[in-house]
Design an enzyme around this catalytic site. Structure first.
Site, mmCIF file in Angstrom:
data_model
loop_
_atom_site.group_PDB
_atom_site.id
_atom_site.type_symbol
_atom_site.label_atom_id
_atom_site.label_comp_id
_atom_site.label_asym_id
_atom_site.label_seq_id
_atom_site.Cartn_x
_atom_site.Cartn_y
_atom_site.Cartn_z
ATOM 1 C CG ASP A 227 -0.273 -0.143 2.539
ATOM 2 O OD1 ASP A 227 0.632 -0.992 2.648
ATOM 3 O OD2 ASP A 227 -0.630 0.581 3.488
ATOM 4 C CD GLU B 244 3.821 0.558 6.940
ATOM 5 O OE1 GLU B 244 4.648 0.867 7.817
ATOM 6 O OE2 GLU B 244 3.396 1.367 6.091
#
Length: 426
Positions: free
Chosen positions: A115, A177
């Site tokens: 991400d 994350e």
């Protein structure tokens, strides 16, 4: 151990022959939009990148599994370990676990997040990667698709060179994350472990063995609104919020004198967002501010929270309005500190492998920015370190870029680590 010169030479030749192929795999991944929305609370688009990696790693011979992020696992992580950020939209968000079976040597886990933060202020198309002047530009190139793909290409480099893996190698490509580490937390709650773990976050090729813990607070203050011509009849919530920010600044100054840790900066409190008011002619009846607090290994998390609350309440008690209308506060995101013994064999082997591959001295450092190393070490109990391509200051910035040679160098460093760690016999 150090690799035989013949092996080192073979790896370097293969890397030189296939550099364009390995770079193309990274640009393909960077072109996938994998941004999180509202720091992961509003969801994320990681599936676009995970699908690409799933196909790539499957073709490379890995045993690949999709593992959905689950709210129950996140809440269990909070209950057992004090880690987790619940309440995120987890729709179509999943980790990718890829296992490459090897020999009987020690196993190794590479952890990287797919991400990215949303692009902001870019002067070029963030999803059209381009190489200019030795830099790869594109959203997530540095943070941290470069490190994640370097781990994948390290295994491919060994396979392309015809060198078998001495131990099992696992690659975790995790989601969310940027929302505080929910992806790696879910992977650990599923039982993922290895005998050594490397987080591929950008460190400019330095070896990071410590990072700070972080806490995000939102503080809300109420007031009384009316026309500013009669300001004295109201209560200005922004002015009251400033009093509280001054109290936190005093707390930060005290911490600067009281707390030290090798390799890390002192603890700090940053007010990054303030919201309040509707017009210059109106006394604001509400103000909120958001802060990020960084604290050190050795500082107790609950004590840190208590000191913040005490600072806010002590200043409120000295103000006639705030004493009767105390502020509200909440923690919106957090992660614990991380610290690894720099003399641990895993750290020493990683440093040797990186120095051998990069052909330079590799410094051992700490980082002010938190990442998933804390989870792998504190929850997983694994020897853990952080090393990856790209400078930390390029993260979350417009026109993000990654030095191409650092990316290629980390492919070689990771491949060398696989051989040296997996070949360890003591």
């Amino acid at each position: 151990m150090s690799l035989p010169e013949a092996v080192r030479g073979a790896l370097r030749r293969t890397l030189a022959e296939r550099r364009e192929e390995y770079l193309a795999r990274l640009t393909d991944l960077v072109a996938r939009d994998t941004r999180v929305l509202d720091h992961g609370v509003g969801g994320g688009r990681e599936a676009a990148g995970q699908e690409y990696l799933e196909e790539l790693l499957t073709r490379m011979g890995a045993r690949v599994e999709r593992e959905p992020l689950e709210e129950e696992a996140i809440r269990e992580g909070m209950r057992l370990h004090g880690e987790g950020n619940p309440g995120h939209d987890l729709t179509d968000r999943w980790n990718l676990s890829a296992l490459f079976p090897g020999g009987n040597g020690p196993s190794l886990l590479f952890d990287g997040h797919v991400d990215t933060m949303p692009p902001d202020g870019w002067t070029r198309d963030p999803l059209t990667p381009s190489v200019e002047g030795g830099r790869l530009y594109g959203l997530g190139a540095c943070d941290m698709k470069g490190g994640l793909m370097a781990a994948c290409m390290a295994v491919k480099l060994l396979k392309d060179t015809g060198i078998p893996l001495p131990g099992d190698v696992k690659i975790l490509s995790v989601a969310d994350e940027e929302g505080g580490g929910n992806g790696t937390l879910c992977a650990l709650m599923r039982g993922h472990r290895a005998e050594g773990a490397l987080v591929c976050e950008p460190t400019s090729g330095a070896l990071t063995v410590a990072h700070m813990g972080f806490l995000f607070f939102r503080v809300t203050v109420s007031g009384v609104s009316l026309h500013s011509g009669e300001k004295w009849k109201g209560v200005n919530a922004i002015e009251k919020a400033v009093l509280l920010m001054e109290a936190l600044r005093d707390l930060e100054h005290r911490w600067l004198l009281e707390h030290r840790r090798p390799l890390l900066p002192p603890p700090n409190i940053n007010v990054g967002v303030i919201e309040g008011g509707t017009a210059g002619s109106t006394v604001p009846d509400r103000c909120s501010f958001t802060l990020c607090l960084h604290y050190l290994p050795g500082m107790d998390r609950d004590e840190v929270v208590r000191e913040v609350e005490e600072a806010l309440m002590r200043r409120s008690a000295g103000d006639a309005w705030l004493a009767d209308h105390p502020p509200r506060w909440e923690i919106t995101q957090e992660g614990r500190p991380f610290e690894m013994d720099r003399n641990h064999p895993f750290v020493e082997i990683l440093r040797s492998a990186a120095a051998d591959a990069l052909e330079r001295e590799v410094p051992v450092v700490g980082s002010p920015a938190g990442n998933d190393a804390r989870l792998l070490r504190n929850i997983g109990g694994m020897p853990t370190a952080i090393l990856g391509p790209g400078p930390l200051e390029n993260c979350h910035m417009p026109d993000e870029w990654l030095p191409v040679e650092e990316y290629l160098g980390c492919i070689l460093a990771y491949a060398t680590l696989i051989l040296e760690w997996g070949g360890r016999t003591e």
